[in-house]
Write an enzyme that holds these catalytic residues in place. Structure first.
Site, mmCIF file in Angstrom:
data_model
loop_
_atom_site.group_PDB
_atom_site.id
_atom_site.type_symbol
_atom_site.label_atom_id
_atom_site.label_comp_id
_atom_site.label_asym_id
_atom_site.label_seq_id
_atom_site.Cartn_x
_atom_site.Cartn_y
_atom_site.Cartn_z
ATOM 1 N N PRO A 196 43.714 41.236 37.538
ATOM 2 C CA PRO A 196 43.782 40.013 38.315
ATOM 3 C C PRO A 196 42.504 39.215 38.223
ATOM 4 O O PRO A 196 41.422 39.732 38.475
ATOM 5 C CB PRO A 196 43.968 40.523 39.748
ATOM 6 C CG PRO A 196 43.715 41.991 39.701
ATOM 7 C CD PRO A 196 43.271 42.356 38.354
ATOM 8 N N GLU A 197 42.651 37.976 37.889
ATOM 9 C CA GLU A 197 41.533 37.046 37.942
ATOM 10 C C GLU A 197 41.763 36.160 39.165
ATOM 11 O O GLU A 197 42.670 36.424 39.950
ATOM 12 C CB GLU A 197 41.456 36.245 36.641
ATOM 13 C CG GLU A 197 41.393 37.161 35.425
ATOM 14 C CD GLU A 197 41.291 36.435 34.099
ATOM 15 O OE1 GLU A 197 40.629 35.388 34.052
ATOM 16 O OE2 GLU A 197 41.875 36.917 33.120
ATOM 17 N N HIS A 199 51.092 55.766 42.515
ATOM 18 C CA HIS A 199 49.887 54.937 42.436
ATOM 19 C C HIS A 199 49.657 54.064 43.661
ATOM 20 O O HIS A 199 48.873 53.128 43.618
ATOM 21 C CB HIS A 199 49.946 54.057 41.185
ATOM 22 C CG HIS A 199 50.033 54.848 39.919
ATOM 23 N ND1 HIS A 199 49.102 55.801 39.563
ATOM 24 C CD2 HIS A 199 50.955 54.857 38.936
ATOM 25 C CE1 HIS A 199 49.445 56.345 38.418
ATOM 26 N NE2 HIS A 199 50.569 55.803 38.015
ATOM 27 N N ARG A 245 44.924 52.508 37.786
ATOM 28 C CA ARG A 245 43.625 52.912 37.236
ATOM 29 C C ARG A 245 42.579 53.176 38.311
ATOM 30 O O ARG A 245 41.514 53.711 38.013
ATOM 31 C CB ARG A 245 43.126 51.842 36.256
ATOM 32 C CG ARG A 245 44.000 51.782 35.013
ATOM 33 C CD ARG A 245 43.572 50.680 34.085
ATOM 34 N NE ARG A 245 42.341 50.991 33.391
ATOM 35 C CZ ARG A 245 41.756 50.169 32.521
ATOM 36 N NH1 ARG A 245 42.298 48.992 32.270
ATOM 37 N NH2 ARG A 245 40.647 50.515 31.931
ATOM 38 N N ARG A 255 20.860 30.006 31.067
ATOM 39 C CA ARG A 255 21.427 31.220 30.484
ATOM 40 C C ARG A 255 21.421 31.145 28.969
ATOM 41 O O ARG A 255 21.980 30.237 28.379
ATOM 42 C CB ARG A 255 22.869 31.422 30.973
ATOM 43 C CG ARG A 255 23.012 31.462 32.478
ATOM 44 C CD ARG A 255 22.167 32.585 33.059
ATOM 45 N NE ARG A 255 22.364 32.707 34.489
ATOM 46 C CZ ARG A 255 22.891 33.791 35.058
ATOM 47 N NH1 ARG A 255 23.243 34.812 34.313
ATOM 48 N NH2 ARG A 255 23.033 33.838 36.351
#
Length: 271
Positions: free
Chosen positions: A2-3, A89, A107, A151
């Site tokens: 998920p973003e 899960h 996971r 950056r």
DNA sequence: AAAAGCCCCTGGATGC
DNA sequence: TGCATCCAGGGGCTTT
């Protein structure tokens, strides 16, 4: 998995339904990324006032403190009037007077962490270094440009790091850079102002469109009703290695940056 | 201080 | 069918 768009779709799916509900009981499955940080008994009886989002974290405001939820790579939440037997899960259930919020996370990179307050050390550790919200007012071009110019790392990895702007994960980093016509390997500080302006717009635009489509479902993401998102169908480059670019038909290229896959069109994104 | 690597974990796809 | 290998929407932590 998920973003920002998937987390936001998740939030929208249960925020209003759970608001005002009282926590009845808590069930913990196998360990997640971190211990919750308090006894389950401490949560029982508290009301959930609101559900906010910060980056990819969901914040449940309680009477005393807040519960931070993160979906990691494979997590998803469901909210239903009642929950059946937990599956293999299903590692966290929050039973409330309005329904059951359940985290499924194969996971177990996800997390459920209690913070006594917004300013507590644990909240500060997890949320303290996050960049600005791309869909919020604070995402202004001047600040974005200034931060990017400090950056030296490849622009894709600067987006992913989430210290300049939050919520852009592996799918949307590639998609936003395609939309802006920028090569993912270009050092952030070397981007011209006009190109940073295009990227600034692309980040907001891609994320906004993805939320509207219900997010992306690659393998296992679903919203709180168990439904898939559809943005992946509109992906221009993500997951399309060797397939023709939808704009110029040049084969999409796949490379690795920081052990993550990156996709771009070598013709549409020359530098 | 920033950048680059290393992990955490399970399961699905692919190849022999 | 079995087994090995690689890959996956993240990100904190350690090392350069």
């Amino acid at each position: 998995m998920p973003e920002l768009p998937e987390v936001e779709v998740t939030r929208l799916g249960f925020a209003s339904a759970i608001a005002g509900a009282r926590i009845v009981s808590v069930r913990l499955g196998k360990p997640l990324r971190w211990p919750m940080g308090c006894d389950a008994a401490n949560l029982v009886g508290q009301r959930v006032h609101a559900v906010r989002r910060r980056g990819k974290y969901l914040l449940l405001d309680l009477d005393r403190g807040l519960l931070l939820l993160h979906l990691g790579m494979s997590g998803s939440l469901t909210f239903a009037a009642s929950a059946g037997e937990p599956g293999k899960h299903d590692h966290f259930d929050l039973h409330t007077s309005a329904g059951v919020l359940r985290l499924n996370d194969p996971r177990r990179f996800g997390a459920v962490v209690f913070a006594p307050s917004q300013d507590s050390p644990i909240a500060h550790k997890l949320l303290g270094k996050l960049g600005v919200e791309p869909l919020g007012e604070s995402f202004d071009l001047a600040a974005f440009t200034a931060a990017m110019r400090l950056r030296n790392a490849p622009v894709k990895q600067v987006l992913l790091a989430g210290e300049v702007v939050v919520g852009v994960g592996n799918i949307y980093a590639s998609e936003a850079l395609f939309q802006a016509g920028i090569r993912p390997t270009t050092r952030a500080a070397r981007l011209s102002r006009p190109r940073l302006a295009r990227l600034h717009h692309a980040v907001r635009d891609v994320l906004t469109r993805a939320v509207a489509k219900g997010g992306s479902t690659l393998r296992d993401f679903s919203n709180t009703q168990g439904e898939s998102g559809y943005f992946q169908l509109e992906a221009m480059v993500y997951g399309r290695a060797a397939q023709p670019c939808k704009v110029c038909a040049t084969p999409v290229r796949s490379i690795r940056q920081g052990q993550r896959a990156t996709f771009f069109c070598p013709r549409c994104q020359k530098a």
